[in-house]
Design a protein around this motif. Sequence first.
Motif, PDB file in Angstrom:
ATOM      1  N   GLU A  50       0.811  -1.201   0.000  1.00 41.81           N
ATOM      2  CA  GLU A  50       0.000   0.000   0.000  1.00 41.81           C
ATOM      3  C   GLU A  50       0.852   1.263   0.000  1.00 41.81           C
ATOM      4  O   GLU A  50       1.815   1.380   0.739  1.00 41.81           O
ATOM      5  CB  GLU A  50      -0.942  -0.005   1.206  1.00 41.81           C
ATOM      6  N   VAL A  51       0.453   2.192  -0.830  1.00 43.52           N
ATOM      7  CA  VAL A  51       1.083   3.503  -0.858  1.00 43.52           C
ATOM      8  C   VAL A  51       0.338   4.376   0.149  1.00 43.52           C
ATOM      9  O   VAL A  51      -0.887   4.318   0.226  1.00 43.52           O
ATOM     10  CB  VAL A  51       0.985   4.116  -2.273  1.00 43.52           C
ATOM     11  N   PRO A  52       1.046   5.173   0.946  1.00 45.94           N
ATOM     12  CA  PRO A  52       0.357   6.042   1.913  1.00 45.94           C
ATOM     13  C   PRO A  52      -0.678   6.927   1.227  1.00 45.94           C
ATOM     14  O   PRO A  52      -0.440   7.462   0.148  1.00 45.94           O
ATOM     15  CB  PRO A  52       1.508   6.872   2.503  1.00 45.94           C
ATOM     16  N   ILE A  77      -1.830  19.139  -5.237  1.00 46.39           N
ATOM     17  CA  ILE A  77      -0.981  18.577  -4.179  1.00 46.39           C
ATOM     18  C   ILE A  77      -0.341  17.278  -4.667  1.00 46.39           C
ATOM     19  O   ILE A  77       0.855  17.030  -4.432  1.00 46.39           O
ATOM     20  CB  ILE A  77      -1.799  18.322  -2.896  1.00 46.39           C
ATOM     21  N   GLN A  78      -1.119  16.436  -5.347  1.00 43.16           N
ATOM     22  CA  GLN A  78      -0.575  15.196  -5.895  1.00 43.16           C
ATOM     23  C   GLN A  78       0.542  15.504  -6.888  1.00 43.16           C
ATOM     24  O   GLN A  78       1.607  14.866  -6.861  1.00 43.16           O
ATOM     25  CB  GLN A  78      -1.678  14.402  -6.595  1.00 43.16           C
ATOM     26  N   LYS A  79       0.316  16.473  -7.734  1.00 40.84           N
ATOM     27  CA  LYS A  79       1.325  16.861  -8.720  1.00 40.84           C
ATOM     28  C   LYS A  79       2.589  17.359  -8.025  1.00 40.84           C
ATOM     29  O   LYS A  79       3.717  17.050  -8.442  1.00 40.84           O
ATOM     30  CB  LYS A  79       0.754  17.945  -9.636  1.00 40.84           C
ATOM     31  N   MET A  86       7.782  12.017  -4.012  1.00 41.57           N
ATOM     32  CA  MET A  86       7.123  11.488  -2.815  1.00 41.57           C
ATOM     33  C   MET A  86       6.074  10.470  -3.227  1.00 41.57           C
ATOM     34  O   MET A  86       5.191  10.768  -4.032  1.00 41.57           O
ATOM     35  CB  MET A  86       6.469  12.624  -2.015  1.00 41.57           C
ATOM     36  N   ASP A  87       6.185   9.278  -2.674  1.00 41.55           N
ATOM     37  CA  ASP A  87       5.302   8.174  -3.071  1.00 41.55           C
ATOM     38  C   ASP A  87       4.023   8.183  -2.238  1.00 41.55           C
ATOM     39  O   ASP A  87       3.881   7.423  -1.272  1.00 41.55           O
ATOM     40  CB  ASP A  87       6.040   6.843  -2.908  1.00 41.55           C
ATOM     41  N   TYR A  88       3.098   9.056  -2.595  1.00 46.12           N
ATOM     42  CA  TYR A  88       1.815   9.175  -1.911  1.00 46.12           C
ATOM     43  C   TYR A  88       0.681   9.141  -2.931  1.00 46.12           C
ATOM     44  O   TYR A  88       0.863   9.530  -4.086  1.00 46.12           O
ATOM     45  CB  TYR A  88       1.712  10.486  -1.126  1.00 46.12           C
ATOM     46  N   SER A  89      -0.467   8.684  -2.461  1.00 48.07           N
ATOM     47  CA  SER A  89      -1.663   8.689  -3.298  1.00 48.07           C
ATOM     48  C   SER A  89      -2.676   9.648  -2.696  1.00 48.07           C
ATOM     49  O   SER A  89      -3.068   9.506  -1.532  1.00 48.07           O
ATOM     50  CB  SER A  89      -2.265   7.282  -3.377  1.00 48.07           C
ATOM     51  N   VAL A 115      -6.423   5.284   5.477  1.00 47.52           N
ATOM     52  CA  VAL A 115      -6.114   6.706   5.336  1.00 47.52           C
ATOM     53  C   VAL A 115      -4.979   7.044   6.296  1.00 47.52           C
ATOM     54  O   VAL A 115      -5.097   6.863   7.501  1.00 47.52           O
ATOM     55  CB  VAL A 115      -7.347   7.581   5.641  1.00 47.52           C
ATOM     56  N   ASP A 116      -3.881   7.538   5.749  1.00 46.64           N
ATOM     57  CA  ASP A 116      -2.716   7.882   6.566  1.00 46.64           C
ATOM     58  C   ASP A 116      -2.739   9.343   7.010  1.00 46.64           C
ATOM     59  O   ASP A 116      -2.346   9.663   8.123  1.00 46.64           O
ATOM     60  CB  ASP A 116      -1.439   7.598   5.778  1.00 46.64           C
ATOM     61  N   ILE A 117      -3.186  10.203   6.110  1.00 51.09           N
ATOM     62  CA  ILE A 117      -3.322  11.624   6.428  1.00 51.09           C
ATOM     63  C   ILE A 117      -4.708  12.076   5.998  1.00 51.09           C
ATOM     64  O   ILE A 117      -5.092  11.906   4.843  1.00 51.09           O
ATOM     65  CB  ILE A 117      -2.250  12.475   5.722  1.00 51.09           C
TER      66      ILE A 117
END
Length: 233
Positions: A50-52, A77-79, A86-89, A115-117
Motif C-alpha cells: 500500500e502507498v500512503p 498537491i498530488q502533482k 514522494m510516493d503518496y496517493s 487513510v494515513d493523512i
Amino acid sequence: MKITNLSNLILAIFCLVFLNSCKNEEKQSNSSSEENTEKEQVSAENTTEEVPVVLFFGTSLTAGLGLDTAEAYPALIQKKMDSLGMDYSVVNAGLSGETTASGLNRLDWVFKQNVDILVIELGANDGLRGVSLDETRSNLEKIIKIAREKNPEVKIILAGMQIPPNMGEEYTTEFRSLFPELAKEYDLELIPFLLEGVAGDSKLNQQDGIHPTAEGQQILANNVWEVLKDDVQ
C-alpha cells in the motif's frame, strides 16, 4: 528360456530406471513449481504494497466545483508530491453541498480504504446555512474520533474557515474560532484559513464569488502545502 528371462530382466530394469527418472523429474517439477509460487507470492506482496494515502474530505471547495478535477487543489498537491518524488496517493473526497452532518454520514465510504493523512475541510456550508455551532462542533468531533478509531496513527489536518458576516457578528466570530479551538483540543494541525489570499478577490473566484478559479485553487494548494509538507517528508 535363458534369453527370454534375460530380456525380461533387462526390460524390468529399464522400466524401473524409467519410473525412478519420472519420479525425480516430478519432484524437481514440483519443487520448481513451489519455488515459482513462492516467488509469485512475494512479487504479489511487493506490487500490492500500500502507498500512503492523503485523503481530502470536504465540500465543493475541495471537489473543485466549476473546474476540471485536475485543477482542484488536491490534484495540485498530488502533482507537487510527484514532482518531489514522494510516493503518496491523493484521494479527493470533496462533495458539493457537504455539511458536517452529511460528512459524518459518509464516513463509512471514506474509510473503506486505509487513510494515513486526513485533511478535513468541512463546516463552510454549515456556516452559510446558519447551522448551530454546537451541532457543527459535535459533528467535527465525531469525525475526528471515528478517524482515530479507524486508524490510531492517522494524522489529521483541519482546514480553518471563515464566513461573511451575514449571520451576525457573534455567530461569525464564534464560527471562526471553532476551528483553532478544535485543533488545540484534539491536537490537530491547522490550516488557519483555507481561502487565505483568495476570499473576496473577484479575480480569483468564479462568478458566484465563492468558488475559486483555477488560479485561486493554486493558492489553496499552497495554503495546504505549508501545513501538509511536514507530514509527508
